[in-house]
Design a protein around this motif. Structure first.
Motif, mmCIF file in Angstrom:
data_model
loop_
_atom_site.group_PDB
_atom_site.id
_atom_site.type_symbol
_atom_site.label_atom_id
_atom_site.label_comp_id
_atom_site.label_asym_id
_atom_site.label_seq_id
_atom_site.Cartn_x
_atom_site.Cartn_y
_atom_site.Cartn_z
ATOM 1 N N ALA A 80 -8.766 3.925 5.629
ATOM 2 C CA ALA A 80 -8.323 2.723 6.350
ATOM 3 C C ALA A 80 -7.699 3.075 7.689
ATOM 4 C CB ALA A 80 -7.325 1.948 5.509
ATOM 5 N N ARG A 81 -8.018 2.276 8.682
ATOM 6 C CA ARG A 81 -7.362 2.385 9.989
ATOM 7 C C ARG A 81 -6.589 1.121 10.328
ATOM 8 N NH1 ARG A 81 -10.262 6.402 14.078
ATOM 9 N NH2 ARG A 81 -11.201 7.839 12.601
ATOM 10 N N LYS A 82 -6.604 0.173 9.404
ATOM 11 C CA LYS A 82 -5.807 -1.046 9.518
ATOM 12 C C LYS A 82 -5.166 -1.301 8.165
ATOM 13 C CE LYS A 82 -8.665 -3.397 13.005
ATOM 14 N NZ LYS A 82 -7.656 -3.482 14.073
ATOM 15 N N LEU A 83 -3.885 -1.705 8.173
ATOM 16 C CA LEU A 83 -3.169 -2.005 6.934
ATOM 17 C C LEU A 83 -2.568 -3.396 7.004
ATOM 18 C CD1 LEU A 83 -1.109 1.243 6.154
ATOM 19 C CD2 LEU A 83 -3.208 0.475 5.048
ATOM 20 N N ASP A 84 -2.737 -4.163 5.949
ATOM 21 C CA ASP A 84 -2.071 -5.460 5.832
ATOM 22 C C ASP A 84 -0.710 -5.217 5.181
ATOM 23 O OD1 ASP A 84 -1.160 -7.986 5.387
ATOM 24 O OD2 ASP A 84 -2.898 -8.658 4.232
ATOM 25 N N VAL A 85 0.359 -5.339 5.956
ATOM 26 C CA VAL A 85 1.709 -5.083 5.452
ATOM 27 C C VAL A 85 2.506 -6.371 5.309
ATOM 28 C CG1 VAL A 85 1.747 -2.748 6.415
ATOM 29 C CG2 VAL A 85 2.626 -4.660 7.784
ATOM 30 N N SER A 86 1.822 -7.505 5.334
ATOM 31 C CA SER A 86 2.517 -8.792 5.340
ATOM 32 C C SER A 86 3.346 -9.021 4.082
ATOM 33 C CB SER A 86 1.509 -9.933 5.514
ATOM 34 O OG SER A 86 0.525 -9.907 4.494
ATOM 35 N N ASP A 87 2.958 -8.375 2.966
ATOM 36 C CA ASP A 87 3.685 -8.589 1.709
ATOM 37 C C ASP A 87 4.903 -7.678 1.560
ATOM 38 O OD1 ASP A 87 1.984 -10.594 0.886
ATOM 39 O OD2 ASP A 87 0.649 -9.236 -0.200
ATOM 40 N N LEU A 88 5.085 -6.737 2.464
ATOM 41 C CA LEU A 88 6.241 -5.849 2.374
ATOM 42 C C LEU A 88 7.510 -6.571 2.799
ATOM 43 C CD1 LEU A 88 4.920 -2.463 3.849
ATOM 44 C CD2 LEU A 88 5.070 -3.169 1.445
ATOM 45 N N SER A 89 8.610 -6.231 2.189
ATOM 46 C CA SER A 89 9.897 -6.805 2.586
ATOM 47 C C SER A 89 10.339 -6.189 3.912
ATOM 48 C CB SER A 89 10.953 -6.528 1.516
ATOM 49 O OG SER A 89 10.582 -7.110 0.278
ATOM 50 N N PRO A 90 11.086 -6.911 4.726
ATOM 51 C CA PRO A 90 11.582 -6.342 5.970
ATOM 52 C C PRO A 90 12.395 -5.076 5.711
ATOM 53 C CG PRO A 90 11.887 -8.717 5.943
ATOM 54 C CD PRO A 90 11.454 -8.339 4.555
ATOM 55 N N GLY A 91 12.221 -4.098 6.577
ATOM 56 C CA GLY A 91 12.965 -2.856 6.422
ATOM 57 C C GLY A 91 12.224 -1.683 7.031
ATOM 58 N N VAL A 92 12.730 -0.474 6.764
ATOM 59 C CA VAL A 92 12.172 0.765 7.298
ATOM 60 C C VAL A 92 11.365 1.462 6.205
ATOM 61 C CG1 VAL A 92 12.709 3.021 8.307
ATOM 62 C CG2 VAL A 92 14.075 1.010 8.924
ATOM 63 N N TYR A 93 10.173 1.943 6.568
ATOM 64 C CA TYR A 93 9.291 2.637 5.640
ATOM 65 C C TYR A 93 8.756 3.912 6.293
ATOM 66 C CZ TYR A 93 9.219 -1.855 3.180
ATOM 67 O OH TYR A 93 9.575 -3.005 2.520
ATOM 68 N N LEU A 94 8.243 4.809 5.477
ATOM 69 C CA LEU A 94 7.532 5.992 5.954
ATOM 70 C C LEU A 94 6.071 5.871 5.558
ATOM 71 C CD1 LEU A 94 10.003 8.917 5.156
ATOM 72 C CD2 LEU A 94 9.556 7.844 7.378
ATOM 73 N N MET A 95 5.198 6.164 6.509
ATOM 74 C CA MET A 95 3.766 6.085 6.252
ATOM 75 C C MET A 95 3.170 7.482 6.382
ATOM 76 S SD MET A 95 0.839 3.713 8.028
ATOM 77 C CE MET A 95 1.072 4.424 9.649
ATOM 78 N N LYS A 96 2.554 7.960 5.317
ATOM 79 C CA LYS A 96 1.895 9.263 5.315
ATOM 80 C C LYS A 96 0.392 9.048 5.469
ATOM 81 C CE LYS A 96 1.287 13.514 2.609
ATOM 82 N NZ LYS A 96 1.576 14.190 1.322
ATOM 83 N N ILE A 97 -0.173 9.645 6.526
ATOM 84 C CA ILE A 97 -1.596 9.511 6.816
ATOM 85 C C ILE A 97 -2.262 10.846 6.478
ATOM 86 C CG2 ILE A 97 -3.319 8.941 8.564
ATOM 87 C CD1 ILE A 97 -0.952 7.663 10.176
ATOM 88 N N GLU A 98 -3.139 10.839 5.483
ATOM 89 C CA GLU A 98 -3.844 12.044 5.066
ATOM 90 C C GLU A 98 -5.229 12.052 5.714
ATOM 91 O OE1 GLU A 98 -3.915 12.233 0.805
ATOM 92 O OE2 GLU A 98 -1.742 11.890 0.618
#
Length: 281
Positions: free
Chosen positions: A250-268
Motif C-alpha cells: 500500500a502507498r495510501k492508508l485510510d486512517v479515518s478510524d484512528l483516534s486522534p493522537g501520535v502514532y508510529l508507522m513502520k514501512i517495510e
C-alpha cells in the motif's frame, strides 16, 4: 527602495544550478523583490480574504529527465503583517496551464510571516520527490482573516520579466480557479516564486527519500517513494506498541478510524524498513 542587481537576459526558462542544488524559476530575476502585488482584500475595512498565488514548472522544460527531490521553496514577500500564517503547497499538475489543470497535492508546509521580511525572498523547507516527466505547481496560500484586521499578505514581485504565467485564485473576489494575472488586469503581478532541490540519479533512490503527507492527517495518508522501491507491508503502532492498522503493498492508508493522537508507522520495503511519526487529527 529598489535593490541593485545584474540582470542576465535569458531566452529560455531559467534553471540556476549551484552547490549541488537546482532552482526552478519562471522569473528572469529570481532573487530580488522590488514591490508588492495585489490580493483580495478591502482597503476600507482592512478585511483580508483567502488568496492563492501560483507558478508552474514543467521539469522537461528545464531539461530534467530524472526525478526531482524538492528540499525547499522560495517566495517573494511584498508586505505582510507579523504573525500571518502562509501555507505553501506543492502539487503535480496535468498541465502547466493551471487554469484548467488537475492538481494532486504532494507536500505542504507553513510559515509565519514577519514584516521584517518585506521586499525579500522567504525560504520554507519542504520535502517531496517529483516523478520524472511531471509538472510541478507551487502555491502560496494566505488564508481568510474574516473580520480581523492587521492580518494581510501581499506577494513579492519584480519587473524583470517572466518566462511563464503567474496565477491568482481569490474566491472572495470572484476568481474561483487559478487565473493568469494578466487576464484579470494585473500585468505587473509577476510573482517571484522558486522551487529548490536536487536531480536524483538512480543511486539516490533510497529510503531517506520516503515522505508521507499530509501530516497531521485526518483521513487518507500518502506514502511517497520512488517506483523502484516496493512497499511490502505497512504497520501503524499506538504509543503503547499495539498494531492499530496494517496494510500490504500500500502507498495510501485510510486512517479515518484512528483516534486522534501520535502514532508510529513502520514501512517495510524490499530495500529495508523505515519508521515515521504521524499525527492523527
Amino acid at each position: 527602495m529598489k535593490k541593485n542587481y545584474i540582470l542576465f537576459l535569458l531566452t529560455v526558462l531559467f534553471a540556476w544550478v549551484g552547490h549541488a542544488q537546482t532552482t526552478l524559476t519562471q522569473s528572469v530575476d529570481p532573487v530580488n523583490v522590488t514591490d508588492g502585488g495585489v490580493a483580495c482584500w478591502s482597503s476600507g475595512t482592512g478585511e483580508y480574504r483567502e488568496n492563492s498565488f501560483f507558478r508552474a514548472y514543467n521539469l522537461a522544460d528545464f531539461s530534467i529527465v530524472d526525478d526531482f527531490q524538492v528540499s525547499s521553496v522560495q517566495y517573494g514577500q511584498g508586505t505582510a503583517d507579523d504573525g500571518k500564517v502562509i501555507t505553501v503547497n506543492l502539487y503535480t499538475a496535468t498541465s502547466d496551464n493551471l487554469t484548467s489543470a488537475t492538481l494532486t497535492l504532494v507536500a505542504t508546509a507553513t510559515h509565519t510571516s514577519s514584516s521584517a521580511d518585506d521586499l525579500s525572498l522567504v525560504t520554507v523547507p519542504i520535502a517531496a520527490t517529483i516523478p520524472a516527466g511531471s509538472t510541478i505547481a507551487f502555491e502560496v496560500m494566505a488564508g481568510d482573516s474574516g473580520t480581523n484586521t492587521g492580518e494581510t499578505f501581499f506577494p513579492g514581485i519584480n519587473a524583470a520579466g517572466e518566462n511563464d504565467d503567474s496565477y491568482l485564485k481569490a474566491t472572495g473576489c470572484g476568481i474561483t480557479v487559478p487565473t493568469i494575472a494578466t487576464t484579470i488586469g494585473f500585468p505587473d503581478n509577476q510573482y517571484v516564486m522558486n522551487v529548490v532541490g536536487n536531480i536524483l540519479g538512480i543511486e539516490e533512490y533510497s529510503l531517506n527519500n520516503i515522505s508521507i503527507f499530509p501530516n497531521p492527517v485526518q483521513n487518507e495518508l500518502n506514502i511517497q517513494l520512488h517506483n523502484s522501491i516496493t512497499v511490502k507491508q505497512v504497520n501503524v503502532y499506538s504509543i503503547t506498541g499495539q498494531v492499530v492498522l496494517k496494510a500490504q503493498n500500500a502507498r495510501k492508508l485510510d486512517v479515518s478510524d484512528l483516534s486522534p493522537g501520535v502514532y508510529l508507522m513502520k514501512i517495510e520495503t524490499d530495500r529495508g524498513d523505515v519508521t515515521r511519526k504521524i499525527i492523527k487529527n
